[in-house]
Design a protein around this motif. Structure first.
Motif, PDB file in Angstrom:
ATOM      1  N   ARG A  65       0.824  -1.217   0.000  1.00  0.00           N
ATOM      2  CA  ARG A  65       0.000   0.000   0.000  1.00  0.00           C
ATOM      3  C   ARG A  65       0.858   1.267   0.000  1.00  0.00           C
ATOM      4  NH1 ARG A  65      -2.731   0.596   4.627  1.00  0.00           N
ATOM      5  NH2 ARG A  65      -1.408  -0.854   5.778  1.00  0.00           N
ATOM      6  N   ALA A  68       1.191   4.092   2.813  1.00  0.00           N
ATOM      7  CA  ALA A  68       0.423   3.607   3.964  1.00  0.00           C
ATOM      8  C   ALA A  68       1.148   2.455   4.665  1.00  0.00           C
ATOM      9  CB  ALA A  68      -0.969   3.172   3.525  1.00  0.00           C
ATOM     10  N   SER A  69       1.815   1.594   3.892  1.00  0.00           N
ATOM     11  CA  SER A  69       2.557   0.484   4.505  1.00  0.00           C
ATOM     12  C   SER A  69       3.713   1.007   5.353  1.00  0.00           C
ATOM     13  CB  SER A  69       3.098  -0.454   3.417  1.00  0.00           C
ATOM     14  OG  SER A  69       2.042  -1.126   2.755  1.00  0.00           O
ATOM     15  N   ASP A  71       3.790   3.943   6.729  1.00  0.00           N
ATOM     16  CA  ASP A  71       3.184   4.607   7.885  1.00  0.00           C
ATOM     17  C   ASP A  71       2.813   3.592   8.964  1.00  0.00           C
ATOM     18  OD1 ASP A  71       3.472   7.047   6.653  1.00  0.00           O
ATOM     19  OD2 ASP A  71       1.392   7.177   5.953  1.00  0.00           O
ATOM     20  N   ASP A  72       2.352   2.424   8.543  1.00  0.00           N
ATOM     21  CA  ASP A  72       2.059   1.351   9.510  1.00  0.00           C
ATOM     22  C   ASP A  72       3.324   0.974  10.279  1.00  0.00           C
ATOM     23  OD1 ASP A  72      -0.538   1.266   8.633  1.00  0.00           O
ATOM     24  OD2 ASP A  72      -0.299  -0.565   7.439  1.00  0.00           O
ATOM     25  N   ARG A 194      -4.084   1.372  13.535  1.00  0.00           N
ATOM     26  CA  ARG A 194      -4.102   1.707  12.115  1.00  0.00           C
ATOM     27  C   ARG A 194      -5.192   0.917  11.401  1.00  0.00           C
ATOM     28  NH1 ARG A 194      -1.606   5.643   9.464  1.00  0.00           N
ATOM     29  NH2 ARG A 194      -1.034   4.243   7.750  1.00  0.00           N
ATOM     30  N   ASP A 196      -6.445  -0.604   7.772  1.00  0.00           N
ATOM     31  CA  ASP A 196      -6.016  -1.000   6.428  1.00  0.00           C
ATOM     32  C   ASP A 196      -7.241  -0.957   5.521  1.00  0.00           C
ATOM     33  OD1 ASP A 196      -5.214  -2.245   4.102  1.00  0.00           O
ATOM     34  OD2 ASP A 196      -4.248  -3.945   5.081  1.00  0.00           O
ATOM     35  N   HIS A 197      -7.254  -0.026   4.553  1.00  0.00           N
ATOM     36  CA  HIS A 197      -8.450   0.141   3.717  1.00  0.00           C
ATOM     37  C   HIS A 197      -8.737  -1.093   2.863  1.00  0.00           C
ATOM     38  CE1 HIS A 197      -6.400   0.620  -0.193  1.00  0.00           C
ATOM     39  NE2 HIS A 197      -5.437   1.192   0.506  1.00  0.00           N
TER      40      HIS A 197
END
Length: 479
Positions: A65, A68-69, A71-72, A194, A196-197
């Motif tokens: 992602r 986003a990955s 950021d996780d 978090r 995950d969309h």
């Protein structure tokens, strides 16, 4: 202990012997709600003396992602820092692994994640790895396995504890809690996590079950379905443990193994209780290096059926290049294809049992078989897209095992669209099939009837209808 969630987990850990003998535990932390709650519950239990081991965090970045990955990963590292706990991060290339091995992103991600966690655990002296699977995950796993077909072992779902390699164990301490309980715990303790969309994308099987199928089933259920399915799984775990102990005794009495094959006494295997016999077969294949993902209850039953029939030189092809064969009073399991079969002899009466799903070589052909759910294929377009050596049949109207053989004098079947049974020879002549093709025709049959005179016509009884739910897709290739 005042917190009900923490007490529930502490009791579950004690009941199942989770973390027994552990000096250091690796906690898998993705940053999602489940793993954050797992981390905080275990830290509290350690601080209160219910767990004696040190905790180490592990985060596997799947790189699926983009930002986003990353950021996780940053969230997990910072969160662990605030708890004053060590953390190890690892990046994996899921897309490349999926492409190279022809896997879904879900499967590729799971394989790489588990491999990374096992490696990190060994490098950092951890004998246990803990993940955040919970009761909803267990219920979803059961539904997933029931949809594709499973036996009682599959009903065990996600186990609280399972071996994870040499002197390494995988634990799921949250299997006693539901997703709602986990979210409530996080809110009560003002903990962030978090999202995950991709977890909302129902194109993924697990998400479809979670967001669509399970809620629909719950509407028609008189009991809380997640709890009921999770309890069923834990009961199946206890049953399987008893079966496994019986299978170990049977193995010692019936099996002989080396690096290349396992021979099981067929007469002894045939009289075992079916669940025990299947566990013996499963253990034999695993000991040879066969994975279990593509092995289904139908494979195990076909091997057991072969042991009961004891037909000389009967062979079965299995997924991942393994095979089973009846030889001199024993069922021999080995890596590699079954030896040349009697069915390849045009005058022989033997038949090859098809591996479903899987690939089977017989009579000069290779047969690829898959079982598809109705929503995986557009039934209306099948006739336009397939060739003469591909057919789609109603799997629920077939009595397995399915076999391939040469046609014999007197063979009869009910051709699609004709409304009456005919001798195959007469049907081929009437249909104007050239002699050269008639000589190459093979028959596919279940326990009761011929289902396909390949490559000419399927039987009326197994055609796809509006009521079809599962589809057997067969493709026959010359070899």
């Amino acid at each position: 202990m005042s917190d009900s969630m923490e007490k529930k987990v502490a009791d579950f850990v004690a009941l199942h012997g989770i973390f027994a003998g552990a000096a250091r535990i690796l906690v898998a932390v993705s940053g999602g709600a489940d793993s954050v709650s797992l981390l905080h519950v275990l830290k509290t239990l350690r601080d209160q003396g219910h767990i004696q081991a040190e905790l180490v965090g592990a985060h596997v970045n799947h790189r699926l992602r983009d930002r986003a990955s990353d950021d996780d990963e940053r969230f997990v590292v910072e969160h662990m820092g605030r708890l004053d706990l060590p953390v190890v991060t690892r990046a994996v290339d899921v897309r490349t692994h999926a492409k190279e091995h022809k896997l879904s992103l879900e499967t590729a991600g799971r394989q790489l994640r588990l491999a990374a966690l096992a490696e990190i655990a060994r490098q950092h002296g951890c004998s246990w790895v803990a993940t955040g699977h919970h009761r909803d995950d267990n219920a979803e796993t059961l539904i997933h396995r029931l949809r594709r077909g499973t036996g009682f072992r599959g009903l065990a779902g996600i186990r609280p504890v399972r071996p994870f390699g040499d002197r390494l164990w995988l634990a799921r301490p949250l299997l006693c809690a539901t997703r709602d309980e986990i979210l409530r715990y996080l809110c009560e303790h003002n903990l962030s996590w978090r999202e995950d969309h991709t977890n909302a994308d129902v194109a993924y099987t697990r998400n479809y079950i979670r967001h669509t199928l399970l809620p629909s089933l719950q509407q028609d259920s008189q009991v809380p379905l997640v709890e009921a399915l999770s309890d069923l799984a834990l009961a199946a775990v206890r049953l399987h443990d008893r079966v496994r102990r019986d299978a170990e005794k049977a193995w010692d009495a019936l099996a002989q193994s080396n690096n290349h094959s396992v021979r099981i006494d067929a007469a002894g295997l045939a009289i075992l209780p079916e669940m025990v016999a299947i566990e013996v077969i499963r253990h034999a294949l695993v000991s040879l290096g066969s994975g279990e993902r593509d092995l289904t209850e139908r494979h195990y039953r076909s091997i057991l059926h072969m042991a009961r029939r004891r037909t000389t030189n009967e062979g079965i092809s299995l997924p991942a290049g393994f095979s089973a064969r009846y030889e001199s009073g024993g069922v021999v399991l080995r890596r590699g294809p079954s030896r040349a079969c009697d069915a390849c002899n045009t005058t022989g009466k033997s038949a090859c049992v098809l591996a479903i799903p899987g690939s089977t070589r017989c009579c000069g052909y290779e047969i690829d078989a898959k079982v598809l759910a109705r929503d995986e294929i557009d039934i209306g377009k099948i006739a336009d897209d397939k060739g003469p050596y591909t057919e789609y049949l109603d799997w629920d109207r077939i009595e397995s095992p399915v076999v391939m053989r040469r046609r014999l004098a007197g063979d009869r079947f009910e051709p699609l669209g004709l409304g009456a049974a005919k001798k195959i020879g007469k049907f081929l002549t009437t249909a104007g099939v050239p002699r050269q093709l008639r000589e190459r025709v093979v028959v596919l049959a279940d326990q009761e009837k011929v289902i396909w005179v390949c490559p000419v016509r399927i039987a009326e009884s197994v055609k796809l209808t509006e009521q079809t739910q599962r589809i057997l897709a067969l493709t026959v290739l010359c070899v």
